[in-house]
Design a protein around this motif. Structure first.
Motif, PDB file in Angstrom:
ATOM      1  N   GLU A  94       0.827  -1.212  -0.007  1.00  0.00           N
ATOM      2  CA  GLU A  94       0.152   0.027  -0.010  1.00  0.00           C
ATOM      3  C   GLU A  94       1.100   1.278  -0.142  1.00  0.00           C
ATOM      4  O   GLU A  94       0.450   2.140  -0.569  1.00  0.00           O
ATOM      5  CB  GLU A  94      -0.925   0.043   1.124  1.00  0.00           C
ATOM      6  N   LEU A  95       1.802   1.236   0.521  1.00  0.00           N
ATOM      7  CA  LEU A  95       3.056   2.310   0.780  1.00  0.00           C
ATOM      8  C   LEU A  95       3.572   2.568  -0.698  1.00  0.00           C
ATOM      9  O   LEU A  95       3.677   3.636  -1.211  1.00  0.00           O
ATOM     10  CB  LEU A  95       4.054   2.117   1.924  1.00  0.00           C
ATOM     11  N   TYR A  96       3.960   1.607  -1.347  1.00  0.00           N
ATOM     12  CA  TYR A  96       4.508   1.450  -2.792  1.00  0.00           C
ATOM     13  C   TYR A  96       3.447   2.117  -3.525  1.00  0.00           C
ATOM     14  O   TYR A  96       3.664   3.004  -4.528  1.00  0.00           O
ATOM     15  CB  TYR A  96       5.040   0.147  -3.177  1.00  0.00           C
ATOM     16  N   LYS A  97       2.126   1.531  -3.635  1.00  0.00           N
ATOM     17  CA  LYS A  97       0.834   2.074  -4.582  1.00  0.00           C
ATOM     18  C   LYS A  97       0.773   3.295  -4.271  1.00  0.00           C
ATOM     19  O   LYS A  97       0.465   4.058  -5.403  1.00  0.00           O
ATOM     20  CB  LYS A  97      -0.181   1.104  -4.320  1.00  0.00           C
ATOM     21  N   LYS A  98       0.812   3.961  -3.179  1.00  0.00           N
ATOM     22  CA  LYS A  98       0.145   5.225  -2.941  1.00  0.00           C
ATOM     23  C   LYS A  98       1.331   6.219  -3.359  1.00  0.00           C
ATOM     24  O   LYS A  98       1.228   7.285  -3.873  1.00  0.00           O
ATOM     25  CB  LYS A  98       0.100   5.439  -1.552  1.00  0.00           C
ATOM     26  N   ASN A  99       2.588   5.826  -3.165  1.00  0.00           N
ATOM     27  CA  ASN A  99       3.538   6.941  -3.467  1.00  0.00           C
ATOM     28  C   ASN A  99       4.485   6.742  -4.581  1.00  0.00           C
ATOM     29  O   ASN A  99       5.464   7.602  -5.094  1.00  0.00           O
ATOM     30  CB  ASN A  99       4.581   6.762  -2.179  1.00  0.00           C
TER      31      ASN A  99
ATOM     32  N   LEU B 162       3.963   2.383   9.259  1.00  0.00           N
ATOM     33  CA  LEU B 162       5.094   2.179   8.148  1.00  0.00           C
ATOM     34  C   LEU B 162       5.241   3.634   7.387  1.00  0.00           C
ATOM     35  O   LEU B 162       4.220   4.045   6.581  1.00  0.00           O
ATOM     36  CB  LEU B 162       4.918   1.125   7.170  1.00  0.00           C
ATOM     37  N   ALA B 163       6.493   4.365   7.617  1.00  0.00           N
ATOM     38  CA  ALA B 163       6.508   5.693   7.244  1.00  0.00           C
ATOM     39  C   ALA B 163       7.555   5.570   5.846  1.00  0.00           C
ATOM     40  O   ALA B 163       7.484   6.465   4.965  1.00  0.00           O
ATOM     41  CB  ALA B 163       7.134   6.627   7.975  1.00  0.00           C
TER      42      ALA B 163
END
Length: 301
Positions: A7-12, A44-45
């Motif tokens: 989700e972090l990857y997909k968002k950013n 997770l930042a």
């Protein structure tokens, strides 16, 4: 944790096209070192995923950027690679890849047929450049995209014969001839064509072939994706003796038309390089994102 990472990857990293299953498979490789940075609420930042001498993914949530998190993750990643006995580190493409390199609007060599994603800039490539990384290819690396509402080439179809060359879908018995063609044209592609799913009777992904006097002289992989209406083409090959006859252009045009007929909104071409912007651009594709093929020599401590 891996879903949170995805989700972090997909968002950013919205400029990178890679399906969820592939990303999760890559980040869960047992040989990976996953370096996390979490905030006070344990969210997770930022994260770096390292395998061998490659950073497969380095991503910091936009909310936390500018706080030195990315620099810290990169330093830890470089140390991980150094401890592994390597004196060189690369970003993106290693034993596998989520993205070929660092997504950027920066072109390193002249290019044509460019229509970059809105909002794409040089922020990510600048981050690595300032830390000693360089683009190591002697050409551009990029993805291309084609909004299929613009597709208006209706004069070529599967089954047509043009100047003695017939274009049709491959069947399992064509595989030896396909491999002979790819081995002659670009042997790195041969392994991709050996995937049995490409020849399944009811499969969505297909191989389009060009035949001259019964000999397979050109190939193209065509794959629609109904879940996001984004189809892809790739791994175009033409035997060296048959180049200059518009076979590659015809393969791309027919394959793209098939994606349009299958209801795809866009066609996509990933991980390609200078020179092919002309070939695919002729059919209507435009460069949408460049990649910095980043590499750095590590100093011994």
């Amino acid at each position: 944790m891996y879903q949170e990472l995805y989700e972090l990857y997909k968002k950013n990293l919205p400029f990178v096209v890679r399906d969820r299953e592939t990303v999760l498979r890559i980040v869960q490789n047992e040989g990976n070192t996953v370096i996390e940075h979490r905030d006070e609420q344990n969210k997770l930042a930022g994260v770096s995923v390292v395998n061998q001498n490659t950073i497969l993914l380095l991503c910091v949530d936009a909310v936390y950027q500018g706080q030195g998190i990315g620099s810290k993750l990169l330093e830890q990643s470089e140390e991980t690679v150094r401890r592994g006995g390597y004196d060189k580190i690369v970003i993106g493409n290693g034993f596998d890849y989520i993205m070929p390199g660092v997504p950027t609007s920066k072109r390193y060599f002249p290019a044509e047929n460019e229509e970059l994603y809105p909002g794409l800039d040089e922020t990510a490539s600048d981050f690595f450049t300032k830390r000693g990384y360089t683009h190591t290819w002697n050409c551009n690396c990029f993805d291309m995209r084609f909004p299929l509402a613009r597709f208006d080439k209706n004069d070529l179809h599967v089954g047509d014969t043009v100047e003695g060359v017939t274009y049709r879908w491959a069947v399992p018995t064509d595989l030896p001839g396909i491999c002979a063609c790819t081995d002659d044209a670009f042997s790195d592609f041969t392994g991709f064509y050996q995937d049995e799913h490409l020849y399944a009777e009811n499969g969505s992904a297909k191989v389009l072939i060009a035949l001259f006097d019964g000999e397979i002289v050109g190939t193209l992989i065509v794959e629609p994706n109904s879940s996001n209406q984004l189809g892809s083409i790739g791994c175009t090959t033409v035997k060296s003796a048959y180049r200059g006859k518009h076979i590659a252009v015809n393969l791309v045009t027919i394959g793209t038309g098939h994606l349009r007929d299958m209801g795809m909104k866009d066609a996509y071409l990933s991980y390609t390089y200078s020179g092919l912007d002309h070939l695919y651009g002729y059919a209507g594709y435009r460069i949408c994102v460049y990649f910095m093929m980043a590499e750095k020599t590590l100093r011994r401590k």
